[in-house]
Design a protein around this motif. Sequence first.
Motif, short mmCIF file in Angstrom:
data_model
loop_
_atom_site.label_atom_id
_atom_site.label_comp_id
_atom_site.label_asym_id
_atom_site.label_seq_id
_atom_site.Cartn_x
_atom_site.Cartn_y
_atom_site.Cartn_z
N CYS A 30 -14.95 -4.39 -6.08
CA CYS A 30 -14.17 -5.45 -6.73
C CYS A 30 -12.67 -5.17 -6.59
CB CYS A 30 -14.59 -5.47 -8.21
SG CYS A 30 -14.09 -6.90 -9.13
N LEU A 31 -12.28 -3.91 -6.82
CA LEU A 31 -10.86 -3.56 -6.79
C LEU A 31 -10.33 -3.47 -5.36
CD1 LEU A 31 -8.71 -3.22 -8.84
CD2 LEU A 31 -9.17 -0.79 -8.96
N ILE A 32 -11.17 -3.05 -4.43
CA ILE A 32 -10.75 -3.03 -3.02
C ILE A 32 -10.52 -4.47 -2.54
CG2 ILE A 32 -11.46 -2.50 -0.64
CD1 ILE A 32 -12.96 -0.06 -1.73
N ASN A 33 -11.44 -5.37 -2.87
CA ASN A 33 -11.27 -6.78 -2.48
C ASN A 33 -10.03 -7.39 -3.12
OD1 ASN A 33 -13.45 -7.11 -0.73
ND2 ASN A 33 -14.88 -7.46 -2.41
N ASP A 34 -9.75 -6.97 -4.34
CA ASP A 34 -8.59 -7.50 -5.07
C ASP A 34 -7.28 -7.13 -4.37
OD1 ASP A 34 -7.52 -8.61 -7.78
OD2 ASP A 34 -6.45 -6.73 -7.49
N ILE A 35 -7.20 -5.90 -3.87
CA ILE A 35 -5.97 -5.46 -3.19
C ILE A 35 -5.92 -6.01 -1.76
CG2 ILE A 35 -6.78 -3.22 -2.28
CD1 ILE A 35 -4.18 -1.94 -2.99
N ALA A 36 -7.09 -6.18 -1.13
CA ALA A 36 -7.14 -6.61 0.27
C ALA A 36 -6.79 -8.10 0.43
CB ALA A 36 -8.53 -6.35 0.85
N GLU A 84 0.07 6.40 -12.23
CA GLU A 84 -0.18 4.95 -12.18
C GLU A 84 -1.41 4.64 -11.33
OE1 GLU A 84 4.52 3.55 -12.29
OE2 GLU A 84 3.18 2.60 -10.81
N ALA A 85 -1.55 5.37 -10.22
CA ALA A 85 -2.66 5.11 -9.28
C ALA A 85 -4.01 5.37 -9.92
CB ALA A 85 -2.49 5.96 -8.03
N ILE A 86 -4.07 6.40 -10.74
CA ILE A 86 -5.30 6.74 -11.45
C ILE A 86 -5.56 5.73 -12.58
CG2 ILE A 86 -6.16 8.41 -13.15
CD1 ILE A 86 -4.99 10.59 -11.30
N SER A 87 -4.52 5.44 -13.35
CA SER A 87 -4.66 4.54 -14.49
C SER A 87 -5.05 3.13 -14.03
CB SER A 87 -3.33 4.48 -15.27
OG SER A 87 -2.90 5.79 -15.58
N TYR A 88 -4.35 2.65 -13.02
CA TYR A 88 -4.64 1.34 -12.42
C TYR A 88 -6.06 1.31 -11.87
CZ TYR A 88 -3.85 -2.55 -9.00
OH TYR A 88 -3.92 -3.69 -8.25
N GLY A 89 -6.43 2.34 -11.12
CA GLY A 89 -7.76 2.40 -10.50
C GLY A 89 -8.86 2.32 -11.54
N VAL A 90 -8.76 3.16 -12.55
CA VAL A 90 -9.82 3.22 -13.57
C VAL A 90 -9.86 1.92 -14.39
CG1 VAL A 90 -10.56 4.36 -15.70
CG2 VAL A 90 -9.79 5.73 -13.74
N ILE A 91 -8.72 1.56 -14.99
CA ILE A 91 -8.71 0.40 -15.91
C ILE A 91 -9.03 -0.89 -15.15
CG2 ILE A 91 -7.34 -0.97 -17.54
CD1 ILE A 91 -5.67 1.65 -18.01
N LYS A 92 -8.37 -1.10 -14.01
CA LYS A 92 -8.56 -2.40 -13.32
C LYS A 92 -9.96 -2.54 -12.71
CE LYS A 92 -6.00 -5.86 -10.72
NZ LYS A 92 -4.72 -6.23 -10.09
N SER A 93 -10.55 -1.41 -12.27
CA SER A 93 -11.91 -1.51 -11.72
C SER A 93 -12.91 -1.88 -12.82
CB SER A 93 -12.32 -0.21 -11.01
OG SER A 93 -12.40 0.87 -11.91
N ILE A 94 -12.70 -1.36 -14.02
CA ILE A 94 -13.57 -1.69 -15.16
C ILE A 94 -13.36 -3.14 -15.58
CG2 ILE A 94 -14.05 -1.17 -17.59
CD1 ILE A 94 -13.15 1.76 -16.97
N VAL A 95 -12.08 -3.52 -15.73
CA VAL A 95 -11.72 -4.88 -16.16
C VAL A 95 -12.25 -5.91 -15.16
CG1 VAL A 95 -9.71 -6.43 -16.33
CG2 VAL A 95 -9.72 -4.23 -17.55
N GLY A 123 -22.67 -0.53 -11.41
CA GLY A 123 -21.39 -0.30 -12.09
C GLY A 123 -20.40 0.40 -11.18
N VAL A 124 -20.82 1.49 -10.59
CA VAL A 124 -19.93 2.30 -9.76
C VAL A 124 -19.53 1.53 -8.49
CG1 VAL A 124 -19.76 4.38 -8.33
CG2 VAL A 124 -20.79 4.51 -10.61
#
Lengths: 206, 206
Positions: A158-164, B146-157, A151-152
């Motif tokens: 996933c999010l790093i690849n999404d921005i990269a 925004e950076a925190i909200s985006y990081g948390v929500i988008k990584s989960i999604v 999960g972690v």
Amino acid sequence: MLLCDIGNSYAHFFDGKRVWKESLEEFLDKYFNEKLYFINVNQKLKDRLKDIKNWINLEEYIEFKTTYKGLGVDRKVLCLAIEDGVGVDAGSAITVDLMVKKEHKGGFILPGFKAYEDAFKEISSILDKGIDFSVNLNSLPKNTKEAISYGVIKSIVCLINDIAKGKKIFLTGGDGKKLLPFLENAKYDEKLIFYGMKKIIKDRLC
Amino acid sequence: MLLCDIGNSYAHFFDGKRVWKESLEEFLDKYFNEKLYFINVNQKLKDRLKDIKNWINLEEYIEFKTTYKGLGVDRKVLCLAIEDGVGVDAGSAITVDLMVKKEHKGGFILPGFKAYEDAFKEISSILDKGIDFSVNLNSLPKNTKEAISYGVIKSIVCLINDIAKGKKIFLTGGDGKKLLPFLENAKYDEKLIFYGMKKIIKDRLC
């Protein structure tokens, strides 16, 4: 030339050859009389750092254009070092920033690995398992430790690849190396922040 | 028929019509003499629950096949309710499980939203901003909140979409509704766990 990057957990030093860390309790006294260049994100130390005669705060010399409000000085310096690509600093928090041809496009923040582990511990003793960095992200977890580790790590990856989107990924910070096996087109360098600091010194103080 | 789902933060009740929650300090005394069916993941309450005569622990009646070791009873019951698709329970922790034709394929765990907020607060006062659920996940963040909200929500999604691969997503739990605007092919139902509990009662106790 001594460089110092002061964070929320440690102060990291670079003397041109070697990188080492010192505890936040000790480093002030230990290096008080030395001449050094520093950056600092630690709010609690802010006032005390002003009074040290031989210490030069590089934050005052940074030239960095961005529409992002309140970007931490460590993130600015990392971005100056990479110029083009994604900068990931994995420490107490994990910050991720996108640079396109020396221009900052934005970025996001996640908790650091220890913060995730502590968060799970707080929720329930059953989740107090720690993160296993040998977990396989290509197969669905089959027990609690795998479920937490997957999960972690995978949510961050996933999010790093999404921005990269295929761009080069530059990892740094105490935990940056742990992400390396999970990312393609990535490299780890513990000195990235210091390269950025050197660039500021060269461009603005020499 | 009174159903009770005991978690690490609250006890949730369902009487066939309405869902409500009670604090962990009060619910034991308040419902001590009522007849009810429960499931419990709270380790601290485990022993006390054994002594309550009129309370039936549904965990003992669950038939659930999985190769996952130590799957929490709440996750089993949620999976029984959905049968096919991805079950997401967003509370103190966020658990995500994949069911394919009544078969459990595995799942992962992330901290709950409050746990993320607390983790940021612990790291630095600068990161103590809370999560903004109106954040735009299609544009890179331009400030800390925004950076925190985006990081948390988008990584989960991102990770939920990765496991779902187009399958239906079933959201439940106190914070499940908050994820709804960010996911396609998803629905929220606060009663999902209770539907699973009802299924066990019908299949095994009637």
